[in-house]
Design an enzyme around this catalytic site. Structure first.
Site, short mmCIF file in Angstrom:
data_model
loop_
_atom_site.label_atom_id
_atom_site.label_comp_id
_atom_site.label_asym_id
_atom_site.label_seq_id
_atom_site.Cartn_x
_atom_site.Cartn_y
_atom_site.Cartn_z
N ASP A 138 0.86 -1.19 0.00
CA ASP A 138 0.00 0.00 0.00
C ASP A 138 0.90 1.24 0.00
OD1 ASP A 138 -2.31 1.55 0.21
OD2 ASP A 138 -2.46 1.34 2.38
N GLU A 153 2.79 4.81 -4.05
CA GLU A 153 2.82 5.70 -5.24
C GLU A 153 4.17 6.40 -5.37
OE1 GLU A 153 0.32 5.52 -2.96
OE2 GLU A 153 -0.85 4.23 -4.28
N ASP A 199 -9.08 3.20 -2.95
CA ASP A 199 -10.11 3.64 -2.00
C ASP A 199 -11.38 4.12 -2.69
OD1 ASP A 199 -8.25 3.03 -0.09
OD2 ASP A 199 -7.58 5.10 0.19
#
Ligand code: MIG
Length: 794
Positions: free
Chosen positions: A386, A389, A461
């Site tokens: 997670d 990025e 999300d």
């Protein structure tokens, strides 16, 4: 600004065509009959060779080249590339002379500072698809998109960019399909005729103009060629195709166990439970919380006894904290990304201030991998990457931060889009080192083209809304069109509270997505299958059970993806690109699981749905009623069903409901045959958890359906099939209609648990006819060996 200019010299050497203009040089190479590569850079530069997306670039080939004076023509058995010399412009066309894609005559390739753009003439009615995890419609004409991996918390219907960058799209000009992969991982922009009526363009903010052109003619061909370059998935463990339950976060350990136990008590099939960030001490990566998870090994043992696999989250940020071994060791080994003055970069995330490992450095990947291996030794089965990025509280790492880029060195601008992908690579490689041939499962939020080799992707999300249910279906379709076969959305929606009807609908859809993972946000309503009352529990159990029945199909489809890059979930574009209705808003969400099983997403309160049936004959999955396409069809939907169709010619392999993948099936292969067209299928099995399949330990058989025969080939491979009997379910076959008993053909009534459960479930009895579903369905049961089998029906 510099336009590319006129070709002054050209020569063919080292299997590539080299051309020069006054200030640029170009290289054009052919890889197979349908793949060309085009590179252009300033004269002083050297061409980039490989990349993160294509670590193993295949060799280019000879080219059949003709010099016609003003232009050069390269022709394959299938595709023609016309290279105009003055000025340098390219035109790709079919051998019949239809343009697939051509440079804008006035613009072509243009540099503006470090930015390079290739302008292509917009063809009349040209359509655009793919580009990975992008919101928006199936046909992206008139839109512009940017690739810059972004933590897009609670994104909306049109948010761009999201987490994943994939600079690869398909186009359709004059009815023919082609593909373009911009082989560049800097920030890139794609314009498909947005705010102009002249061109489409692709643009890179740095690096070189380097793209592959794929001539098609079908999406499957384009994907085969694209994944021949960027790689294909390896078979994931079977358990990762089971139902996965996640929550931000389940804790303490007793709660995790309670959730797992509840699945077993309530007889809901499931294989995976997740630990989100609260399992760590102060969110420190590679630690366990000493009160919430005092004895992880024993927790994992207990979960294992319940046949649950454990996946833990890993965030890249390493907390800056004296005496925290991962931090101290990281500093000592110099694994963190740094400013140009040598100071490590600090950014804030869950643990507070953090340093970030440089996953573009092989030594750092090894270091990270060793820690991952430590978790594997503790019994962890899979990893969830997670915040990669990388996300720094919704912002981005400053552009000047330096990265190794495998020794080439560069800044964050160049490394950003591949950071997440390299994190999942490091995670996978670390786990595999100690897994001794067992498979692992990596799920990532951020990745790049080629990331399909290392991990599954979930779409981040999302919201608990109908809009997101539909959008999610499009995202999975688009990811599939872009080379990512193993994908899914947070079932039920991550943020917000799923209304009962929504959860129920979502789980029905997700049963047909490769990744079926329910997940929800901290402080939102609990979202386990039993959290919405008895009725929804029943629906959830039905669809999850159907999912487990379908595993032989899903697994065979993933095997196909390992061979040719075609994803299990296929937009209708795969087979019906010449039927314009598939591009309309009403029908663009529909998808096929394999070639013949069509799912039509519907919102939670819909009682009626308009669906599109492409050409051919279609059976309604639940009642076998047939319709002939192309046609729009209005169908009633009940609270517990969604519109599902099966095309004539389908061969669907099912097993009985198992409750986790370690539970053996009953040995009976349920082969559903949908008569009315010819069809073929490859059924693939292996042990589902080791890599022995790579050395012949698989069982593969081809099944052919003809007008009145079904033929199963002998088994290929050394694996002993788990099926010892086969039952042919004959859908739409006149020879079985109304025939009860006798000759081994019976009316199916009790067998299809899914149907039965549905038929006696809905107390509201909106549509009391459901029980009719099985009339006209017959079956025939035979023992199954490894030998060929032909059944003639009359
Ligand atoms: O700042 O780990 O997308 O799935 O539950 C939020 C907590 C960080 C974002 C992920 C989400 C996960 C959450 N994470």
């Amino acid at each position: 600004m510099e336009i590319i200019g006129d070709v002054t010299l050209w020569e063919f050497r080292e299997n590539a065509l080299h051309l020069t203009t006054s200030h640029a040089k170009m290289r054009i190479a052919q890889y197979n009959a349908s793949t060309f590569r085009v590179q252009a850079c300033k004269t002083s530069e050297t061409f980039q060779e490989t990349s993160y997306a294509c670590p193993e670039m295949p060799a280019s080939q000879e080219m059949r080249l003709t010099d016609l004076g003003g232009k050069l023509v390269a022709e394959t058995s299938f595709l023609r590339l016309i290279i105009q010399k003055k000025p340098f412009r390219l035109r790709f066309e079919t051998l019949a002379g239809d343009v697939l894609s051509e440079d804008d005559p006035g613009l072509g390739i243009i540099w503006e500072d470090r930015e390079v753009t290739n302008y292509k003439t917009l063809q009349p009615g040209e359509r655009f698809f793919g580009l990975g995890e992008k919101t928006g419609p199936l046909d992206r004409a008139g839109k512009q998109y940017r690739n810059w991996n972004t933590d897009a918390y609670a994104y909306g219907q049109n948010t761009d960019p999201l987490y994943v960058s994939c600079p690869f799209y398909m186009g359709m000009s004059h009815g023919n399909m082609y593909g373009i992969f911009l082989h560049n991982h800097w920030e890139t922009v794609f314009n498909f005729g947005a705010a102009n009526d002249r061109f489409s363009f692709f643009q890179a903010k740095g690096g070189q103009l380097d793209y592959f052109f794929f001539g098609g003619p079908k999406p499957a061909d384009i994907l085969r060629d694209y994944t021949a370059l960027t790689g294909r998935i390896k078979l994931p463990p079977m358990w990762s195709l089971g139902f996965q339950q996640c929550r931000y976060s389940y804790y303490p350990d007793t709660e995790v166990l309670r959730v797992a136990q509840t699945f077993r008590e309530k007889n809901i099939p499931a294989d995976v439970i997740y630990l989100d960030i609260h399992y760590m001490q102060d969110y420190k990566v590679f630690t366990w919380h000493d009160e919430k998870f005092p004895d992880p090994e024993s927790l994992i043992e207990k979960l294992k006894a319940l046949n649950f696999k454990v996946v833990v989250i890993l965030d890249p940020g390493v907390k800056i904290e004296k005496d925290y071994p991962v931090y101290e060791e990281g500093l000592a080994r110099d694994v963190f990304v740094k400013y140009p003055d040598g100071k490590p970069y600090s950014g804030a995330a869950w643990p507070g201030w953090c340093h970030f490992p440089d996953f573009t450095d092989a030594a750092v990947r090894l270091w990270w991998g060793d820690h991952v291996a430590g978790l594997v030794k503790q019994g962890v089965n899979g990893f969830w990457n997670d915040m990669n990025e990388p996300a720094v509280w919704g912002h981005h790492t400053p552009n000047l931060v330096g990265f190794a880029l495998e020794g080439k060195t560069g800044t964050h601008k160049e490394a950003h889009n591949i950071y997440g992908m390299q994190m999942s690579r490091a995670t996978k490689e670390g786990a595999e080192k100690v897994l001794d041939g067992e498979r692992t499962f990596i799920l990532t939020r951020a990745t790049f083209s080629g990331g399909q080799r290392d991990s599954a992707v979930w779409t981040g999300d999302n919201h608990a809304t109908d809009e997101h249910l539909m959008l999610g279906a499009r995202l999975v379709n688009s990811l599939g069109l872009s080379g990512f076969p193993f994908t899914g959305n947070d079932v039920g929606g991550f943020t917000g509270d799923a209304a009962r009807g929504l959860y129920r609908r979502w789980i029905a859809h997700a049963a047909f997505h490769p990744l079926m993972r329910a997940h929800s946000m901290i402080n939102s309503r609990q979202a386990e299958p039993w959290s919405f009352g008895e009725e929804d529990l029943e629906v959830a159990r039905n669809y999850i059970s159907l999912r487990y029945q379908l595993l032989p199909h899903l697994y065979s489809l993933l095997f196909e993806a390992t061979q040719n890059g075609i994803p299990p979930v296929r937009s209708l574009l795969f087979y019906y690109h010449d039927e314009w209705k598939i591009f309309t808003e009403a029908f663009e969400n529909q998808f096929l699981l394999g070639q013949h099983l069509m799912i039509c997403p519907v919102e939670s309160d819909a009682k009626l749905a308009r669906v599109y049936l492409p050409e051919g004959e279609w059976y309604q999955f639940l009642n076998d009623a047939t319709q002939t396409g192309p046609a729009e069809h209005l169908t009633e939907i009940q609270r517990d069903t969604i519109p599902i169709y099966v095309k004539a010619g389908a061969i669907l392999p099912l097993q009985n409901t198992i409750h986790h993948v370690d539970e053996p099936n009953d040995g009976l292969l349920r082969l559903h045959l949908y008569f009315g067209a010819e069809g073929s299928y490859t059924l693939y099995e292996d042990d589902g958890h080791t890599r022995a399949n790579e050395s012949n330990a698989f069982a593969k058989r081809r099944i052919d359906l003809k007008a009145d025969t079904v033929h199963m080939s002998g088994v290929e491979g050394d694996y002993k099939s788990r099926f010892t009997k086969v039952r042919f379910y004959l859908h739409g076959a006149s020879f079985s209609k109304g025939n009860s008993g006798g000759q081994g053909i019976e009316i199916l009534k009790e067998d299809f648990r899914f149907l039965n459960a549905i038929s006696n479930f809905d107390p509201y009895e909106d549509y009391p006819d459901t029980a009719k579903v099985v009339v006209g369905l017959g079956y025939l049961e035979l023992p199954l060996s490894g030998n060929p089998l032909t059944v003639q029906l009359s």
